[in-house]
Design an enzyme around this catalytic site. Structure first.
Site: not given
Length: 1318
Positions: A522, A804
């Site tokens: 991430d 994201g």
């Protein structure tokens, strides 16, 4: 007799039986799941008799009460049918009223067939018409329907409550379930089978305790570990489930446990409380019904998010009476794991309102800066998006475990083959030679040669079972536990700022840390701190922020560099850090361009200020905006307050209020924002900031020279990995402004093409701008991230970033981390909107990287696993010339992950050195991991810090959670956790590599010593008439693996290292053998088998030949079974001990003590057990009386031991010498260098890499649209002067230290330099 009965349905909501006989029994039953259960329940309570079904018409029932259902809600219709059964008294009847929900205003005619003598209700057709299913089959929820404050209705849907359960066992199921799981392991079931065989006296030549003791030990150890883990899970569950929250019940707020909250309840949350369940926000204490939430548990981001309730529910405020009377109905999507999406409707008073993600508070969030809010529970417990993202916990096994299962199965086959050979030999021997021994070894009645061979087979199964000793699994568990404790105890992976040590949350995956090929990471909170700092700026062609020495050379800024003193500014943020004193000087001198620069930063934003306890705080939707406004604050332009029509700023100590005429907000298409203000002098000015490419297109031609200089500065900032913005302004004519405002009002109120009309107006006014300069903000990486990525890349580990965040942000971090570099051959951007375009771009990229490559991938199909039942497909790696990278967004990734395109995605991505996937969902993260696992057959690791990473962490072979400031949800689902990304290199290159090396050495040596031990038995079978007699003393067989050889191999497996941690960092290529599985594989196992076979031949035939026809010095015979057994077992123990010494690279005092101590224990034991005293006390158990003292005092015995040891070791030494000389491995080369240098390599220094770049980062603002609509709405002022509690009650709270958008003094401990952990 058969008749059909027609029953009618009335839309009335309630019925009363009016015409039933006085003696009848009336039952009113609400049907919730299965109508079949209702009929069964109604009939089973009465005596049997002939059933009679009477027709009932609608006029037989009265409806005394009108419908009470709210308008817009389908009423529940009652289907009435009369069931009767004749009893012994024909005057008694039973009437059953069945209540069913039906669509509104619908009459349903049901035909029911009835047979006299037996009940034959046509239930299938009946239930199909009612939309019900027979049986207990669970129907998948397609839509959720609930009503506020109506527990009875909501409970009828049987939605999950708010309790969570992550534990596996309870007090009753633990023992049977755990034993069932353990005996699913092939080895445990095998040893249980052996135990049963040993209990049969006809075939057992070994005592039962030789198997029972180690089996019970293994089961107990595993059971204790599983029980401890489950108790910890239960403790966590209880802690969460017993949290308290205020719930509105029966018109009053009651404190209830989280586990007792139900779907449809209205609950009250207060500031800093965790959100109890997934809630529909109803009202809040904030203006416009806003709430501020922190989503660190979900996505790892610490900046605040804004949610807003519907206006119609916001009017409820905190009125308990209004909230208690609220009966809105919600219809929404079923439970799912999409954190960024929610669709539903709220029906209230006949009106329907749309619901989206902005109206929902998710479990796991924390309420911030909001005094109170009320919410309606939509999803509870396991249905919440947080728990849905956790997914199902899968039992992870290492590749060595899986290989061990295959090898154990092969060993069983090999064992059966050896037993079969010896059994056949026994049958032949009994047939040819057995009759000669019948005189003194009489056969039992009925035992012939075939039956003897059959019994011998099972006897040898018991004797030769040491090829897979149960002590192997005990030792493996101990080794894994020890290597896990090394991780827990490693002070170089301890993070003092948050007092967070590294933690191995599982003890079964250590060695797989040494085989990682792909890392999926991430970004936010994992690679970055999610903290923005204002580093540099360019104003009117002059760059500020760098320090130069007297010769004009750049000076590196570090922690001890002198900081700018902002004590002259009483409103300055003491946490703000800047080192260039010249910028303060020009500001205080009154330079108009510099002051205009900071005035723009103080005016052009959507930040909201707040003063609490005399301190000024900023609420920014992204930390980058907060950093810019804070910079202006410290340089004398302090943003103090705002109204919908004005902005108040303190400029160099003077309070100035600007009239806000228009705010042109940011979006992803415009990539800029502007404000139009009127100064107190009446001057109209437009201030604009945005991406440099966008701003430069709108500049006045007179700025061309300044534009060139600023462009150079921007390139320099981008080279340092900073995120840049360009700033410009424009004076506006008042008459033009009045005319523009009229057109703006018309466009903003247009019903058609509103956005397009506004964009045209914005384009018109944002032209002819005058350039002021640019800013450079650093999205601070975690310490050591670029160096860690560089080290892992050198170890041939590929790193993919799955985030994201938007594309530009992800690219910026890629360049900052040196994952993307200017010198790369090409960086491919895949960002298209159709499947065909995505396929075309992927194919184009692949063909550029490998023009002569085949169009179809090279796929190797094979079978693996037990019995080769698992089909696998492996896509071969394709070499490329040059370095490439790929950036793909979530929309394109969705097409690329489809079945017909996933192979193209995999081929293209694996050719690239770096892959960055942006705007991806949690599900897509897991899908990418699964794709690589499926086709590359490589070991994967996923690392993240939020709930949106949980699915990825669970999908990978190894899951790592970043603990500390960003939340704990990822940690709870991970296998390993620590506080900083940089510790990953130590976890893999040191602990992982050592664990893999130690485990492989252990397995090779363990199989060697046990195969050698067993093969000697096999050769002896040819000399003992295949009688299943053991070649060793029974006590030696029992203690061989438990005492004599257990501790030395454990010391090897816990302490051995080829080179120390410094050299491991110095030569990351040492990691490569683990990725290629070179140290332990099927080939290595075969080599071990051949080595054992050779050693066993030496260890049997050399002692046999040495003792053949041999006598003592005094002429007495020593050729007896016991003397030979003693010599054979002593030679064996010495030979395997020498082999252990050859395998040991790193000698410690523990290794020495265990090795020599085990040999001493052996000799002490045999002299004790073979003594006269033991024989006299336990005659049958210790028959080897005097063997040790009679045999070991002969020189030829010791000469035989020396000869066998030399012959066993000689081939090993020769092979290793030739291999190192002719085909040295990377380990051999590094160990040679270590011996040559005899000095530790220098500790790696943490130096900020500087790169030259022509690429500039994109617009460094929030990832979503800002607060523009709110700022200009006129509704953001508080509705009441109620005071709110402070954001944090303790200034030294660890949580407070992680809030980049709030600015105040927080004392922090200095982190030790990198050299202390390397």
């Amino acid at each position: 007799m058969k008749m059909s009965i027609t029953t009618s349905v009335s839309p009335s909501p309630q019925f009363y039986c009016r015409s039933a006989p006085a003696s009848a029994l009336c039952l009113n039953i609400q049907v919730q799941s299965s109508l079949a259960a209702v009929f069964a329940q109604a009939l089973c309570h009465y005596p049997e008799g002939d059933p009679v079904l009477f027709p009932v018409a609608a006029h037989d029932f009265a409806s005394p009460t009108p419908s009470h259902h709210t308008t817009g809600t389908p009423p529940a219709l009652l289907h009435s049918c009369l069931l009767s059964r004749s009893l012994r008294s024909p005057s008694v009847w039973v009437y059953v009223l069945v209540t069913l929900p039906f669509p509104r205003d619908s009459d349903i005619i049901l035909l029911t067939e009835v047979y006299y003598g037996s009940v034959e209700l046509n239930m299938g057709s009946l239930l199909s018409q009612l939309g019900l299913e027979c049986g207990r089959k669970e129907v998948k929820e397609e839509e959720r329907h609930l009503r506020a404050n109506d527990r009875e209705l909501n409970l009828s849907y049987k939605y999950a409550d708010n309790a969570i359960k992550t534990s596996k066992y309870n007090i009753f199921t633990f023992l049977p379930l755990n034993l069932f799981e353990q005996f699913q392991r092939l080895a445990n079931a095998y040893f249980l089978f052996l135990l049963c065989l040993q209990l049969i006296p006809e075939i057992s030549s070994l005592s039962w305790f030789t198997t029972v003791v180690p089996l019970v030990l293994v089961l107990s150890m595993t059971m204790a570990k599983d029980g401890s883990d489950d108790i910890n899970r239960q403790r966590c569950d209880r802690q969460v489930n017993n949290r308290k929250v205020e719930v509105l019940i029966d018109g009053e707020l009651r404190s209830e446990k989280w586990m007792d909250v139900q779907v449809g309840d209205i609950i009250k949350l207060e500031n800093n409380q965790f959100v109890t369940a997934d809630l529909l926000l109803l009202s809040s204490s904030e203006p416009l019904n806003l709430v501020y939430i922190e989503t660190a548990e979900l996505d790892g981001e610490t900046n605040l998010k804004v949610k807003q309730a519907l206006t119609v529910t916001g009017e409820l405020e905190d009125s308990i009476e209004k909230l208690a009377n609220f009966n809105g109905e919600v219809r929404c999507e079923p439970p799912n794991n999409r954190l960024d999406k929610f669709t539903g409707t709220l029906t209230l008073k006949g009106e329907t309102y749309s619901l989206d993600n902005e109206r929902v508070l998710l479990r796991g969030c924390t309420l911030r800066n909001t005094q109170w809010c009320f919410g309606l529970v939509v999803f509870g417990g396991p249905d919440t998006k947080l728990m849905q993202n956790c997914g199902k916990t899968t039992f992870k096994r290492t590749s060595i475990d899986r290989l061990m299962n295959v090898l154990v199965l092969s060993i069983f086959g090999f064992l059966a083959l050896m037993c079969l050979i010896l059994a056949i030999g026994n049958g032949i021997w009994e047939y040819q030679e057995g009759s000669k021994f019948a005189t003194f070894l009489p056969k039992q009645e009925g035992v012939n040669a075939p039956f003897s061979a059959f019994l011998t087979f099972w006897s040898y199964v018991i004797i030769l079972n040491t090829v897979v000793p149960i002590s192997l699994y005990v030792s493996v568990e101990i080794i894994r536990l020890g290597n896990s404790l090394y991780i827990d105890w490693d002070r170089k992976m301890y993070y003092p700022k948050s007092d967070t040590p590294a933690e191995a949350r599982t003890t079964t995956l250590n060695e797989e840390l040494g085989q990682i090929k792909y890392i999926f990471s991430d970004k936010t909170g994992t690679l970055t701190q999610n903290i923005m700092t204002f580093n540099k700026c360019s104003i009117n062609g002059k760059s500020y922020g760098e320090l130069l020495d007297f010769s004009g050379q750049r000076v590196e800024i570090h922690e001890k560099t002198e900081k700018v003193d902002f004590s002259w500014n009483n409103l300055a943020d003491p946490k703000f850090c800047f080192h260039d004193h010249s910028l303060v000087e020009v500001v205080r001198e009154g330079n108009p361009e510099v002051q205009a620069f900071f005035r723009l930063l103080a005016l052009c934003h959507t930040v909201m200020p707040e003063e609490k306890e005399g301190e000024l705080y900023y609420q920014a939707q992204s930390p980058d905006e907060g950093a810019l406004v804070t910079a202006a604050r410290n340089f004398g332009f302090v943003f103090r307050s705002r109204t919908p029509e004005s902005i108040t700023v303190v400029e160099m100590g003077e309070l100035v209020t600007y009239e806000l005429l228009a705010l042109l907000d940011f979006n992803n298409v415009r990539k800029r924002m502007s404000v139009i203000v009127r100064s107190p002098e009446g001057k109209l000015t437009l201030y604009c900031k945005g991406a440099d490419t966008i701003i430069f297109e709108r500049l006045n031609p007179s700025c061309s020279k300044l534009k060139e200089v600023t462009t150079e500065h921007l390139n320099e900032y981008a080279g340092d990995g900073l995120r840049t913005l360009a700033l410009a302004y424009k004076d506006i004519d008042p008459e033009y402004m009045e005319e523009w405002k009229l057109r703006h009002h018309e466009a903003s109120t247009a019903m058609d093409e509103r956005e397009e009309k506004l964009d045209v107006l914005y384009e018109e006014i944002e032209k002819g701008l005058l350039l002021l300069g640019s800013t450079a903000v650093e999205d601070k990486l975690q310490d050591g991230v670029p160096q860690t990525i560089e080290q892992l890349s050198k170890a041939d580990i590929k790193i993919w970033v799955l985030t994201g965040d938007k594309q530009e942000t992800a690219e910026n971090i890629g360049y900052s981390c040196n994952m993307l570099r200017e010198e790369m051959t090409e960086v491919f951007i895949v960002s298209t909107n159709t499947a065909e375009e995505v396929r075309k771009e992927l194919q184009t990229a692949r063909r550029k990287m490998r023009p002569d490559g085949p169009e179809e991938p090279t796929v190797t199909k094979s079978r693996s696993g037990l019995f080769c039942l698992l089909k696998t497909e492996t896509v071969a790696d394709e070499p490329v010339d040059g370095e490439y990278a790929m950036v793909i967004n979530g929309h394109s990734l969705a097409f690329a992950l489809e079945k017909d395109m996933e192979m193209e995605l995999l081929r293209t991505a694996c050719m690239c050195q770096t892959v960055i996937c942006c705007r991806v969902t949690p599900l897509q993260k897991a899908q990418v991991v699964e794709l690589v696992k499926k086709y590359k057959q490589a070991i994967t690791l996923a690392i993240g810090d939020g709930a949106n990473d949980v699915s990825m962490i669970k999908a990978a072979h190894i899951g790592v959670g970043i603990s500390g400031q960003e939340g704990m949800q990822a940690v709870l689902s991970s296998d390993f956790s620590f506080a900083q990304f940089r510790y990953l290199q130590r976890l893999l290159l040191v602990h992982g590599r050592w664990s893999y090396l130690r485990m492989c050495k252990f397995l090779r040596y363990f199989f060697y010593k046990n195969f050698t031990f067993t093969f000697v038995h096999f050769w002896y079978g040819f000399f003992c008439g295949f009688s299943a007699q053991t070649v060793y003393d029974e006590w030696f067989i029992t203690l061989y693996n438990l005492v004599y050889t257990a501790l030395p191999v454990l010391a090897l497996s816990l302490f051995d290292q080829d080179v120390n941690d410094r050299w491991s960092f110095q030569y990351p290529k040492l990691y490569a053998p683990g990725q290629l599985n070179q140290y332990f594989s099927k080939r290595a196992f075969v080599y071990t088998l051949l080595h054992s076979g050779y050693s066993s031949l030496v260890l049997f035939f050399i002692p046999w030949a040495a003792m053949h026809d041999t006598v003592r010095d005094d002429g007495k015979d020593i050729v007896d079974y016991q003397s030979f057994a003693l010599l054979a077992q002593t030679c064996l123990l010495i030979a395997v001990s020498i082999q252990l010494g050859l395998d040991t690279h790193y000698w410690t005092s523990v290794n020495q003590f265990f090795l020599w101590g085990s040999l001493c224990v052996y000799f002490a034991v045999i002299f004790t057990m073979y003594s006269n005293g033991m024989f006299l006390i336990f005659t049958s158990s210790f028959p080897f009386i005097g063997t040790a003292r009679n045999s070991l005092n002969q020189p030829n015995m010791w000469l035989t031991m020396l000869l066998t040891s030399i012959l066993c070791v000689l081939p090993v030494v020769a092979y290793r010498f030739l291999r190192i000389l002719l085909w040295p491995t990377i380990n051999d080369k590094v160990r040679y260098k270590v011996r040559q240098d005899k000095v530790l390599p220098p500790a790696p220094r943490r130096v900020q890499a500087r790169r030259t770049s022509t690429r500039r980062s994109g617009y460094a603002f929030s990832h979503a649209q800002g607060y523009g609509d709110l700022v200009t709405s006129g509704k953001f002022l508080r509705r009441s002067p109620k005071s709110r509690p402070a954001l944090f009650s303790q200034t030294d709270s660890p949580l407070a230290q992680t809030q980049p958008q709030f600015y105040r003094t927080i004392s922090e401990r200095e982190e030790p330099p990198l050299s202390s952990w390397d």
